[in-house]
Scaffold this motif. Structure first.
Motif, mmCIF file in Angstrom:
data_model
loop_
_atom_site.group_PDB
_atom_site.id
_atom_site.type_symbol
_atom_site.label_atom_id
_atom_site.label_comp_id
_atom_site.label_asym_id
_atom_site.label_seq_id
_atom_site.Cartn_x
_atom_site.Cartn_y
_atom_site.Cartn_z
ATOM 1 N N UNK A 145 0.617 -1.661 -0.081
ATOM 2 C CA UNK A 145 -0.117 -0.011 -0.186
ATOM 3 C C UNK A 145 0.798 0.623 0.280
ATOM 4 N N UNK A 146 0.463 2.507 -0.534
ATOM 5 C CA UNK A 146 0.805 3.866 -0.464
ATOM 6 C C UNK A 146 -0.781 4.499 0.119
ATOM 7 N N UNK A 147 -0.237 5.455 1.669
ATOM 8 C CA UNK A 147 -1.364 5.341 2.010
ATOM 9 C C UNK A 147 -1.263 6.656 1.772
ATOM 10 N N UNK A 148 -2.312 7.939 1.259
ATOM 11 C CA UNK A 148 -2.264 9.201 1.311
ATOM 12 C C UNK A 148 -3.489 9.484 1.686
ATOM 13 N N UNK A 149 -3.000 10.906 2.765
ATOM 14 C CA UNK A 149 -4.999 10.935 3.493
ATOM 15 C C UNK A 149 -4.068 13.205 3.445
ATOM 16 N N UNK A 198 4.087 -0.366 -4.965
ATOM 17 C CA UNK A 198 2.806 -0.586 -4.137
ATOM 18 C C UNK A 198 1.504 -1.381 -4.835
ATOM 19 N N UNK A 199 1.000 -1.959 -4.652
ATOM 20 C CA UNK A 199 -0.127 -2.404 -6.198
ATOM 21 C C UNK A 199 -1.405 -1.870 -5.341
ATOM 22 N N UNK A 200 -1.484 -0.512 -4.384
ATOM 23 C CA UNK A 200 -2.691 -0.193 -3.924
ATOM 24 C C UNK A 200 -2.028 1.043 -4.038
ATOM 25 N N UNK A 201 -2.994 2.121 -4.090
ATOM 26 C CA UNK A 201 -3.434 3.642 -3.114
ATOM 27 C C UNK A 201 -4.843 3.276 -1.866
ATOM 28 N N UNK A 365 9.387 13.090 -8.717
ATOM 29 C CA UNK A 365 11.043 13.079 -7.922
ATOM 30 C C UNK A 365 10.480 11.344 -6.862
ATOM 31 N N UNK A 366 9.943 11.133 -7.034
ATOM 32 C CA UNK A 366 9.249 9.622 -6.203
ATOM 33 C C UNK A 366 9.091 9.847 -4.513
ATOM 34 N N UNK A 367 9.123 10.984 -4.200
ATOM 35 C CA UNK A 367 8.056 11.189 -3.091
ATOM 36 C C UNK A 367 7.021 9.918 -2.271
ATOM 37 N N UNK A 368 6.300 9.550 -3.870
ATOM 38 C CA UNK A 368 5.200 8.873 -3.628
ATOM 39 C C UNK A 368 5.518 7.596 -3.345
ATOM 40 N N UNK A 369 6.089 7.057 -2.422
ATOM 41 C CA UNK A 369 6.422 6.007 -2.259
ATOM 42 C C UNK A 369 6.079 4.589 -1.416
#
Length: 376
Positions: A145-149, A198-201, A365-369
């Motif tokens: 998972x990549x978790x974004x809030x 990741x497989x899911x966001x 920028x690979x910040x969302x890793x």
């Protein structure tokens, strides 16, 4: 609820999708035609536009508006309550035991699931855990998972920002603001799974900080701090949505966020953070806002020192001691969604362009890793 669960239990996916869309349309039609709801909205708008706001009356109208609304999330919440209550009994019926599987299928179909009950400040831990375990099984245990809030004040456009960025449908016009926290899953296409690792966001939409219905309570600041710590602790990427012009309110939001980041530092977790400044004119003139960004960093440092003192961490003097923060790369100016005042105002296409730039830059920028260990 029995009829609702029976319709969800059908093996025909098309019938289930039709039923869910039908009930959404019926509930929305009921809300729009109800006499009480438009009247409450009108009164709330009048009170909010007054120069001398009566916060107590605004809070009462906000609660009345909430109590008059009925949406799909209420049915899903009731399913979770039925499941958790039934677990207290030794004999759990098969009909009850399959509820997490039904909720997992809805998550895969793009429906949000309540993570935090904002009305009761309750986290249905067993229900959420079992739903995620069912989801883990249904995707063949490929569940990185990549978790974004996103965090910000009430009615600042947090849900709209996520909807525009990812093409999802968090409710933005159901007659009420978001309460609590909701999670929504997006499957990552195979061509970019390797880039994002990741497989899911997993998107988490939260209720607004500094909410009018809580502002009259003595411990409202504690509720906001706990909410921010909860969602930031779950997240790899946090977007702080800043759209208010009141500098005092902005400092409060920054202090709440800083408290949460300090607590994450204590446990060795350092999420990525982006600050999105909405309703900013002249977005293209990025160089002209350098002084504003420097002033914003000074405010962050000031709030960090205050939060560090309260958290008894005197060694921390600057926001960069807490997070890897770049004044140029972690600040985004986004214009308003509308040209003028809704509902007759046209949509500003520059809003979508700016949001797409934020999303693209985050990927490049690979910040969302996501973390390799983060999974269901």
């Amino acid at each position: 609820m029995k009829s609702f669960i029976d319709h969800l239990s059908t093996t025909d996916k098309d019938k289930r999708d039709f039923f869910l869309k039908w009930i959404e349309l019926q509930l929305n039609a009921h809300l729009q035609t109800a006499i009480q709801l438009p009247l409450l909205r009108h009164k709330l708008a009048e009170q909010s536009n007054k120069e001398e706001k009566n916060m107590k009356e605004i809070a009462e109208l906000d609660q009345a508006l909430l109590d008059s609304s009925l949406v799909l999330e209420h049915y899903m919440r009731e399913m979770g309550l039925i499941y958790e209550f039934s677990l207290q009994s030794r004999d759990t019926a098969d009909e009850i035991s399959r509820l997490p599987g039904l909720a997992a299928e809805m998550l895969l179909d793009g429906y949000p699931l309540e993570l935090l009950d904002g009305d009761a400040s309750n986290i249905p831990e067993r229900w959420v855990t079992d739903v995620l375990m069912e989801l883990h099984k249904k995707v063949g245990e490929k569940s990185r998972l990549l978790v974004l809030t996103v965090l910000g004040v009430q009615s600042s456009g947090k849900s709209t920002l996520l909807n525009t960025m990812f093409g999802v449908q968090f409710p933005v016009s159901s007659g009420r603001c978001t309460r609590g926290a909701y999670m929504l899953f997006l499957r990552v296409s195979e061509d970019i799974q390797r880039d994002l690792n990741c497989d899911f966001i997993l998107l988490i939409d939260t209720e607004g900080l500094k909410s009018p219905h809580l502002e009259q309570l003595e411990d409202s600041y504690e509720h906001d701090n706990q909410l921010a710590t909860f969602v930031i602790g779950l997240s790899d990427v946090t977007i702080i949505n800043v759209s208010m012009e009141n500098s005092t309110e902005m400092k409060d939001i920054l202090q709440i966020a800083t408290h949460a980041f300090l607590r994450m530092k204590e446990i060795g977790k350092k999420p990525v953070c982006h600050f999105v400044h909405q309703n900013v004119g002249g977005v293209s003139a990025h160089a002209k806002t350098k002084a504003d960004r420097k002033h914003f960093l000074d405010q962050l440092n000031e709030m960090t020192q205050i939060a560090a003192e309260m958290e008894k961490q005197p060694a921390i003097k600057a926001f960069t001691d807490v997070l890897d923060y770049d004044m140029e790369k972690n600040n985004w100016n986004i214009p308003g969604l509308w040209h003028g005042t809704p509902p007759m105002a046209p949509v500003n296409t520059g809003y979508s362009v700016a949001v797409a730039g934020l999303k693209r830059q985050g990927k490049e920028t690979n910040t969302m890793r996501c973390h390799k260990s983060q999974s269901f």
